[in-house]
Scaffold this motif. Structure first.
Motif, PDB file in Angstrom:
ATOM      1  N   GLY A  26       0.803  -1.211   0.000  1.00 29.35           N
ATOM      2  CA  GLY A  26       0.000   0.000   0.000  1.00 29.35           C
ATOM      3  C   GLY A  26       0.836   1.260   0.000  1.00 29.35           C
ATOM      4  O   GLY A  26       2.061   1.225   0.134  1.00 29.35           O
ATOM      5  N   MET A  27       0.156   2.404  -0.175  1.00 28.80           N
ATOM      6  CA  MET A  27       0.830   3.703  -0.195  1.00 28.80           C
ATOM      7  C   MET A  27       0.075   4.674   0.693  1.00 28.80           C
ATOM      8  O   MET A  27      -0.925   4.324   1.293  1.00 28.80           O
ATOM      9  N   GLY A  28       0.582   5.906   0.766  1.00 32.54           N
ATOM     10  CA  GLY A  28       0.097   6.847   1.762  1.00 32.54           C
ATOM     11  C   GLY A  28      -0.875   7.886   1.243  1.00 32.54           C
ATOM     12  O   GLY A  28      -1.432   7.767   0.140  1.00 32.54           O
ATOM     13  N   ALA A  29      -1.016   8.943   2.040  1.00 36.82           N
ATOM     14  CA  ALA A  29      -2.043   9.962   1.811  1.00 36.82           C
ATOM     15  C   ALA A  29      -1.826  10.728   0.507  1.00 36.82           C
ATOM     16  O   ALA A  29      -2.798  11.063  -0.192  1.00 36.82           O
ATOM     17  N   LYS A  30      -0.569  11.030   0.171  1.00 40.92           N
ATOM     18  CA  LYS A  30      -0.313  11.805  -1.051  1.00 40.92           C
ATOM     19  C   LYS A  30      -0.772  11.038  -2.290  1.00 40.92           C
ATOM     20  O   LYS A  30      -1.403  11.593  -3.190  1.00 40.92           O
ATOM     21  N   THR A  31      -0.463   9.755  -2.325  1.00 42.50           N
ATOM     22  CA  THR A  31      -0.854   8.940  -3.480  1.00 42.50           C
ATOM     23  C   THR A  31      -2.367   8.769  -3.519  1.00 42.50           C
ATOM     24  O   THR A  31      -2.984   8.828  -4.594  1.00 42.50           O
ATOM     25  N   LEU A  32      -2.957   8.572  -2.335  1.00 39.07           N
ATOM     26  CA  LEU A  32      -4.417   8.403  -2.282  1.00 39.07           C
ATOM     27  C   LEU A  32      -5.123   9.651  -2.823  1.00 39.07           C
ATOM     28  O   LEU A  32      -6.085   9.554  -3.597  1.00 39.07           O
ATOM     29  N   ALA A  33      -4.599  10.814  -2.455  1.00 43.97           N
ATOM     30  CA  ALA A  33      -5.186  12.071  -2.938  1.00 43.97           C
ATOM     31  C   ALA A  33      -5.038  12.188  -4.460  1.00 43.97           C
ATOM     32  O   ALA A  33      -5.967  12.606  -5.159  1.00 43.97           O
ATOM     33  N   ALA A  34      -3.879  11.820  -4.961  1.00 47.25           N
ATOM     34  CA  ALA A  34      -3.651  11.891  -6.414  1.00 47.25           C
ATOM     35  C   ALA A  34      -4.565  10.913  -7.153  1.00 47.25           C
ATOM     36  O   ALA A  34      -5.078  11.219  -8.237  1.00 47.25           O
ATOM     37  N   CYS A  35      -4.785   9.745  -6.574  1.00 44.46           N
ATOM     38  CA  CYS A  35      -5.677   8.749  -7.196  1.00 44.46           C
ATOM     39  C   CYS A  35      -7.091   9.336  -7.353  1.00 44.46           C
ATOM     40  O   CYS A  35      -7.732   9.169  -8.389  1.00 44.46           O
ATOM     41  N   ARG A  36      -7.505  10.007  -6.320  1.00 46.49           N
ATOM     42  CA  ARG A  36      -8.845  10.604  -6.343  1.00 46.49           C
ATOM     43  C   ARG A  36      -8.921  11.728  -7.380  1.00 46.49           C
ATOM     44  O   ARG A  36      -9.887  11.844  -8.124  1.00 46.49           O
ATOM     45  N   GLU A  37      -7.876  12.517  -7.405  1.00 56.59           N
ATOM     46  CA  GLU A  37      -7.856  13.704  -8.278  1.00 56.59           C
ATOM     47  C   GLU A  37      -7.832  13.325  -9.759  1.00 56.59           C
ATOM     48  O   GLU A  37      -8.621  13.856 -10.543  1.00 56.59           O
ATOM     49  N   VAL A  38      -6.955  12.400 -10.132  1.00 59.47           N
ATOM     50  CA  VAL A  38      -6.773  12.125 -11.572  1.00 59.47           C
ATOM     51  C   VAL A  38      -7.578  10.904 -12.040  1.00 59.47           C
ATOM     52  O   VAL A  38      -7.712  10.680 -13.248  1.00 59.47           O
ATOM     53  N   GLY A  39      -8.080  10.120 -11.094  1.00 56.88           N
ATOM     54  CA  GLY A  39      -8.756   8.891 -11.496  1.00 56.88           C
ATOM     55  C   GLY A  39      -7.756   7.770 -11.700  1.00 56.88           C
ATOM     56  O   GLY A  39      -7.424   7.398 -12.832  1.00 56.88           O
ATOM     57  N   ALA A  40      -7.259   7.270 -10.589  1.00 54.18           N
ATOM     58  CA  ALA A  40      -6.288   6.167 -10.650  1.00 54.18           C
ATOM     59  C   ALA A  40      -6.509   5.276  -9.429  1.00 54.18           C
ATOM     60  O   ALA A  40      -7.174   5.679  -8.464  1.00 54.18           O
ATOM     61  N   VAL A  41      -5.987   4.064  -9.489  1.00 52.79           N
ATOM     62  CA  VAL A  41      -6.134   3.135  -8.368  1.00 52.79           C
ATOM     63  C   VAL A  41      -4.787   2.507  -8.029  1.00 52.79           C
ATOM     64  O   VAL A  41      -3.889   2.432  -8.872  1.00 52.79           O
ATOM     65  N   TYR A  42      -4.702   2.054  -6.774  1.00 51.65           N
ATOM     66  CA  TYR A  42      -3.562   1.258  -6.351  1.00 51.65           C
ATOM     67  C   TYR A  42      -4.003  -0.193  -6.289  1.00 51.65           C
ATOM     68  O   TYR A  42      -5.028  -0.525  -5.673  1.00 51.65           O
ATOM     69  N   LEU A  43      -3.250  -1.040  -6.948  1.00 50.67           N
ATOM     70  CA  LEU A  43      -3.585  -2.464  -7.052  1.00 50.67           C
ATOM     71  C   LEU A  43      -2.527  -3.271  -6.313  1.00 50.67           C
ATOM     72  O   LEU A  43      -1.330  -3.106  -6.564  1.00 50.67           O
ATOM     73  N   HIS A  44      -2.990  -4.126  -5.418  1.00 47.98           N
ATOM     74  CA  HIS A  44      -2.066  -4.911  -4.601  1.00 47.98           C
ATOM     75  C   HIS A  44      -1.922  -6.307  -5.195  1.00 47.98           C
ATOM     76  O   HIS A  44      -2.903  -7.044  -5.313  1.00 47.98           O
ATOM     77  N   ALA A  45      -0.717  -6.657  -5.593  1.00 43.46           N
ATOM     78  CA  ALA A  45      -0.449  -8.034  -6.030  1.00 43.46           C
ATOM     79  C   ALA A  45       0.052  -8.815  -4.816  1.00 43.46           C
ATOM     80  O   ALA A  45       0.421  -8.230  -3.808  1.00 43.46           O
ATOM     81  N   VAL A  46       0.044 -10.122  -4.906  1.00 50.28           N
ATOM     82  CA  VAL A  46       0.498 -10.931  -3.767  1.00 50.28           C
ATOM     83  C   VAL A  46       2.023 -10.903  -3.720  1.00 50.28           C
ATOM     84  O   VAL A  46       2.696 -11.394  -4.624  1.00 50.28           O
ATOM     85  N   GLY A  47       2.541 -10.280  -2.645  1.00 42.38           N
ATOM     86  CA  GLY A  47       3.981 -10.170  -2.489  1.00 42.38           C
ATOM     87  C   GLY A  47       4.625 -11.545  -2.380  1.00 42.38           C
ATOM     88  O   GLY A  47       4.100 -12.428  -1.715  1.00 42.38           O
ATOM     89  N   GLY A  48       5.753 -11.695  -3.037  1.00 40.64           N
ATOM     90  CA  GLY A  48       6.470 -12.956  -2.980  1.00 40.64           C
ATOM     91  C   GLY A  48       6.011 -13.990  -3.988  1.00 40.64           C
ATOM     92  O   GLY A  48       6.685 -14.995  -4.197  1.00 40.64           O
ATOM     93  N   ALA A  49       4.858 -13.733  -4.648  1.00 41.60           N
ATOM     94  CA  ALA A  49       4.324 -14.743  -5.570  1.00 41.60           C
ATOM     95  C   ALA A  49       4.950 -14.588  -6.959  1.00 41.60           C
ATOM     96  O   ALA A  49       4.272 -14.485  -7.980  1.00 41.60           O
ATOM     97  N   ALA A  50       6.263 -14.592  -6.960  1.00 41.99           N
ATOM     98  CA  ALA A  50       7.014 -14.255  -8.172  1.00 41.99           C
ATOM     99  C   ALA A  50       6.780 -15.222  -9.323  1.00 41.99           C
ATOM    100  O   ALA A  50       6.809 -14.830 -10.491  1.00 41.99           O
ATOM    101  N   GLN A  51       6.543 -16.496  -8.994  1.00 41.18           N
ATOM    102  CA  GLN A  51       6.361 -17.493 -10.056  1.00 41.18           C
ATOM    103  C   GLN A  51       4.973 -17.428 -10.655  1.00 41.18           C
ATOM    104  O   GLN A  51       4.802 -17.434 -11.879  1.00 41.18           O
ATOM    105  N   VAL A  52       3.967 -17.379  -9.811  1.00 40.15           N
ATOM    106  CA  VAL A  52       2.589 -17.291 -10.313  1.00 40.15           C
ATOM    107  C   VAL A  52       2.444 -16.038 -11.179  1.00 40.15           C
ATOM    108  O   VAL A  52       1.862 -16.081 -12.270  1.00 40.15           O
ATOM    109  N   LEU A  53       2.991 -14.932 -10.713  1.00 37.53           N
ATOM    110  CA  LEU A  53       2.834 -13.672 -11.449  1.00 37.53           C
ATOM    111  C   LEU A  53       3.661 -13.688 -12.739  1.00 37.53           C
ATOM    112  O   LEU A  53       3.212 -13.170 -13.768  1.00 37.53           O
ATOM    113  N   ALA A  54       4.825 -14.304 -12.705  1.00 41.11           N
ATOM    114  CA  ALA A  54       5.644 -14.407 -13.929  1.00 41.11           C
ATOM    115  C   ALA A  54       4.909 -15.207 -15.009  1.00 41.11           C
ATOM    116  O   ALA A  54       5.070 -14.935 -16.209  1.00 41.11           O
ATOM    117  N   GLU A  55       4.086 -16.163 -14.587  1.00 41.17           N
ATOM    118  CA  GLU A  55       3.327 -16.963 -15.563  1.00 41.17           C
ATOM    119  C   GLU A  55       2.341 -16.101 -16.352  1.00 41.17           C
ATOM    120  O   GLU A  55       1.935 -16.467 -17.456  1.00 41.17           O
TER     121      GLU A  55
END
Lengths: 192, 292
Positions: A106-135
């Motif tokens: 996750g990220m903090g207040a500055k990024t959250l504000a920018a997401c709201r302002e410009v229309g963007a989202v933060y997407l969380h991938a599963v940390g450490g799942a390097a093989q599944v994600l590489a597929e």
């Protein structure tokens, strides 16, 4: 069922997302982590060929090797901790028209504000799942700043198919991270 | 020398690609326990698939192949300089083969020469023992979980933590709260009570050499370990900080003597991608036994 996102992503598609939504992304991801964020935030220009409008930045330092035929092969490609890009991310979302950031933690207040302002989202991938994600990385289309920043810090252009992530910060000012922190803080206070 | 290098390369490969059995069992138990259909359960399922895929493909479980930490129990007379040189060759070759990411950066220039070799890379901890075998344990510790480690100096007024076990409990649970999902939970804590700023952190990492299911032989520490594990899992932080029942998979606590003026509690966090393996070697450097 996961919500399917295709790059370039429209503002409307991003504004329709809310925290807790599972998504799957098909299209292009550009990796970028500490060196790239600092460089861009200090006024650096994107290299020719990299267009982030409607695009998604992936906080990732992949393991990429060249196969016998000289083609890039992604060996491992999970997310890295996003909090380190907090000083830079909001400005980069605004300046380059980015619609999404994938990372972990996750990220903090500055990024959250920018997401709201410009229309963007933060997407969380599963940390450490390097093989599944590489597929889910079907192809490496290119690499930029390889010499300057080294392999983990370079911009890698990935063609991805149904890359899984969870919306944890949406374009409406909501952060799952803030909510879980507040709830866990209260739960801990009751147990001290 | 060649046999030793090849054995250490195999140790690196297996450590990077295969989760040890004790950790695998804990993750499967967590998967059973987490409510199906939640994003927490989905995350654990991806984690489990990832573990299986990495082993099958013999590729890194996580792309951050971490700090390379060797713990060597050496018989009297072992040439430590030759051992370290063989280990460096193994690290270089393992990096070339993609078992390790090009992961070591010059702290001054930012240059990554792609070898994973340099000051402190890899790190060796040699201990002599009066046995004929050489035992080598390896931990690959990623940066994400390393960054959420914390060191407290007691008393801590803000946390109302005194210099006693109740104070230790408060600061350790504070470390869990502050870490949230940032260290790739569900995680495992290694804790050292006492020591100085350097030895405290160092000994907190040594705790990761213990098996997850073992019990602390010191009753007071055993009780504290069980208490922290139970309490942390009631906080609702969950896998990746998504919310859920599984925040920690284990807690291991050791102590070092301190000077009267200092009272440090050092907490290291290990991600679910707990890469730790070990081998016993014969005099020629061939693997005779795996330790985990």
């Amino acid at each position: 069922m996961p919500i399917l996102l295709t790059t370039p992503v429209s503002e409307a598609a991003v504004r329709a997302l809310k925290i807790g939504d599972a998504v799957e992304i098909t299209g292009t991801l550009f990796t970028g982590r500490d060196a790239v964020h600092k460089y861009l935030a200090k006024g650096g220009q994107l290299p020719p060929g990299v267009d982030l409008r409607g695009g998604i930045i992936y906080h990732c330092g992949p393991v990429v090797i060249k196969d016998e035929a000289g083609r890039w092969k992604v060996v491992a490609a999970g997310p890295t901790t996003s909090a380190r890009e907090e000083p830079y991310q909001g400005d980069i979302l605004r300046r380059f028209g980015v619609r999404g950031v994938i990372g972990k933690g996750g990220m903090g207040a500055k990024t959250l504000a920018a997401c709201r302002e410009v229309g963007a989202v933060y997407l969380h991938a599963v940390g450490g799942a390097a093989q599944v994600l590489a597929e889910h990385v079907r192809n490496v289309r290119g690499v930029y700043f390889l010499e300057e920043f080294g392999s983990p810090e370079a911009i890698w252009e990935f063609e991805v198919e149904r890359f899984p992530a969870v919306v944890t910060m949406d374009a409406h000012g909501h952060s799952l991270h803030e909510q879980v922190f507040a709830a866990s803080q209260a739960a801990l206070a009751a147990r001290l | 020398m060649i046999a030793l290098r090849d054995s250490l390369m195999e140790l690196i490969r297996r450590t990077s690609a295969e989760i040890p059995d004790d950790v695998q069992a804990a993750i499967l138990a967590a998967l059973e326990h987490e409510q199906q259909g939640t994003i927490a359960a989905d995350a654990l399922q991806i984690i489990q698939r990832n573990i299986e895929l990495a082993k099958r493909k013999s590729q890194p479980i996580c792309q951050d192949t971490g700090s390379v930490l060797f713990y060597v129990d050496a018989p009297v007379g072992l040439d430590q300089l030759a051992f370290a040189e063989a280990a460096r060759q193994a690290v270089r070759e393992a990096t070339r083969r993609g078992y390790l990411r090009q992961n070591s950066v010059d702290a001054l220039t930012g240059k990554n020469d792609g070898t994973n070799l340099g000051p402190g890379a890899p790190t060796f901890h040699f201990h002599q023992h009066r046995e004929p075998e050489t035992r080598v344990r390896l931990i690959l510790k990623g940066g994400g979980c390393e960054n959420v480690g914390a060191q407290y100096s007691l008393p801590d007024e803000q946390l109302q933590a005194d210099r006693d076990l109740a104070g230790c409990r408060k600061v350790i649970l504070d470390a869990v709260l502050q870490a949230q999902g940032k260290g790739c939970g569900p995680g495992i804590l290694g804790v050292c009570i006492g020591g100085d700023r350097a030895t405290g952190y160092e000994f907190s990492k040594v705790q990761f050499l213990r098996r997850l299911e073992d019990r602390n032989p010191v009753p007071a520490l055993d009780a504290l370990e069980q208490d922290i594990l139970k309490t942390a899992n009631e906080l609702g932080i969950g896998p990746m900080g998504f919310g859920g029942k599984t925040t920690l998979l284990g807690v291991k606590i050791g102590t070092l003597n301190r000077v009267p003026a200092s009272y440090f509690v050092s907490v290291s966090y290990m991600c679910w991608a707990y890469r730790r393996q070990g081998v016993e070697l014969d005099a020629e450097g061939r693997i005779t036994r795996w330790l985990y």
